[in-house]
Design an enzyme around this catalytic site. Structure first.
Site, short mmCIF file in Angstrom:
data_model
loop_
_atom_site.label_atom_id
_atom_site.label_comp_id
_atom_site.label_asym_id
_atom_site.label_seq_id
_atom_site.Cartn_x
_atom_site.Cartn_y
_atom_site.Cartn_z
N HIS A 1 44.80 35.10 42.83
CA HIS A 1 45.16 34.53 44.14
C HIS A 1 44.62 33.11 44.32
O HIS A 1 45.23 32.30 45.01
CB HIS A 1 44.60 35.41 45.26
N LEU B 1 43.08 43.60 41.94
CA LEU B 1 42.40 42.59 41.11
C LEU B 1 42.65 41.15 41.55
O LEU B 1 42.63 40.23 40.72
CB LEU B 1 42.80 42.76 39.63
N CYS B 2 42.87 40.93 42.83
CA CYS B 2 43.17 39.58 43.34
C CYS B 2 44.36 38.97 42.61
O CYS B 2 44.43 37.75 42.42
CB CYS B 2 41.95 38.66 43.23
N ALA B 3 45.27 39.83 42.18
CA ALA B 3 46.53 39.39 41.56
C ALA B 3 47.62 40.35 42.03
O ALA B 3 48.37 40.90 41.23
CB ALA B 3 46.41 39.39 40.04
#
Length: 404
Positions: free
Chosen positions: A122, A360-362
């Site tokens: 992100h 996972l911040c994705a």
């Protein structure tokens, strides 16, 4: 089990290795989030705090100059690591702040185009979405990036190309040399997120012709709260500072001010001085172990993770391309088990295995590939083949009663 000739005998350097949780030895496999810390790094931080912990660049007394010199010494250690000049290294809090500084400093508008990776963290996606119009490189059916689509997007002549050197979801490294050359050929500004790669591999900014590179100390044995933004001198000169205040100006009048030269114009306020001490010690330690050894260990562990996952039909790997340039990060789904909170908690509380679950911040990439949470393991230079075997043995036990 694969034959890992890059077994690194470093466990004694890390106080956290060997710690126990309710009598069970802790196995730390969440290194893509943050790494454990060697004692030499902690000693360097303590050296600052337990000594005369002066500020930097604010006066001429002896202790201040001593601390300032040590702070700047770390800057030149980073420059040596990245093959750039000392004044081309800016200290920031982390990768996220570094990318935001570039996105803000370029003064982009929504008419500017930025090419991003669909599997990006992100932090290498949201700042560009906020400031400009983004175009994401598609993924293939196997989860890898569609590099043919990347070259198609370059025909749009984007102002910026934001590359992720290594995915924090899959551990797959992108072919940085080819991607940068193609982006530079159409005149784009190249920004590289090296948060996942620099802990394992050196990156030569000059040779690769990279405009900006960002990374975080805490992912490469350093402390939290300090990161690196490295950029070509002429590119840093183009950036508008994101923060204004003490330390980043040479002269101030009531109606005017004059910025300091790069890199100090981007370091407003009192910096993380102890963090710089720690980062310098971490870099020294990585050189002591040897980046060739670290890279070899990274690849060997990545192969082992993939091999062991593919032996289990109850698991699905995110990007299972066996020919990919892969490091020691692997994300898994368990078909029929969309929420992995209980799995991660049981691995922690019953087996002492610390890993990561979630998006996972994705999130765009994970949602596209899995439509559910994933479970991620990630190893670093102190992990062993036995750690990976322990993880999969634990999953095998859990599969008998937790997975539907």
């Amino acid at each position: 089990m694969t034959n890992n000739k890059y077994v690194l005998d470093v466990a004694e350097d890390f106080p956290a290795i060997g710690l126990e949780l309710d009598g069970t030895k802790v196995t730390y496999l969440d290194n893509a989030a943050t790494t454990l810390k060697p004692k030499v790094m902690v000693d360097a931080v303590n050296e600052y705090y337990l000594g005369i912990s002066s500020n930097v660049h604010r006066g001429k007394n002896y202790s201040l100059e001593l601390v300032s010199n040590r702070y700047e010494q770390t800057r030149y250690q980073v420059a040596d690591l990245l093959s750039c000049a000392g004044n081309e290294v800016v200290f920031v809090r982390n990768t996220t702040e570094g990318i935001n500084l570039v996105a803000h400093g370029l003064e982009l508008s929504k008419e500017d185009k930025v090419v991003v990776f669909s599997d990006a963290h992100h932090s290498n996606l949201l700042p560009w979405m906020e400031k400009a119009t983004t175009h994401a490189v598609r993924t293939r059916a196997d989860g890898g990036l569609d590099l043919a689509h990347y070259h198609e997007l370059l025909k749009l002549r984007p102002k910026v190309v934001a590359l992720s050197h290594c995915s924090n979801v899959t551990g797959v490294y992108s072919p940085l040399d080819d991607l940068v050359k193609a982006a530079k050929a159409i005149g784009a500004i190249v920004v590289v997120d090296a948060a996942q790669s620099l802990p394992h591999r050196r990156v030569n900014m000059k040779q690769l012709d990279i405009d900006f590179l960002v990374c975080s100390a805490h992912k490469m044995l350093g402390p939290t709260g300090i990161g690196i933004l490295a950029g070509k001198g002429e590119m840093l000169e183009r950036l508008k500072p994101m923060l204004l205040g003490g330390g980043m100006v040479d002269w101030v009048e009531l109606d005017n001010y004059r910025l300091r030269k790069i890199p100090h114009r981007f370091e407003a306020g009192t910096p993380n001085i102890a963090g710089a001490y720690g980062l310098g010690a971490a870099i020294d330690y990585l050189h002591h172990v040897g980046f060739d050894n670290i890279a070899g260990h990274d690849q060997a562990m990545g192969r082992l993770m993939l091999d062991m996952a593919q032996q289990r039909d109850y698991l699905q790997v995110i990007n299972s391309d066996t020919k990919a340039d892969r490091g020691a990060v692997l994300s898994l789904t368990v078909p029929g088990t969309p929420n992995l909170d209980d799995v991660a908690r049981t691995l922690s509380d019953s087996y002492g295995i610390m890993c990561r679950n979630g998006h996972l911040c994705a999130q765009p990439y994970v949602s596209e590939q899995a439509d559910r949470q994933v479970l991620r393991i990630s190893a670093y230079l102190y992990n062993t083949d036995q750690d990976i075997k322990l993880f999969f043995d634990a999953l095998d036990e859990l599969a008998s009663f937790m997975f539907r």
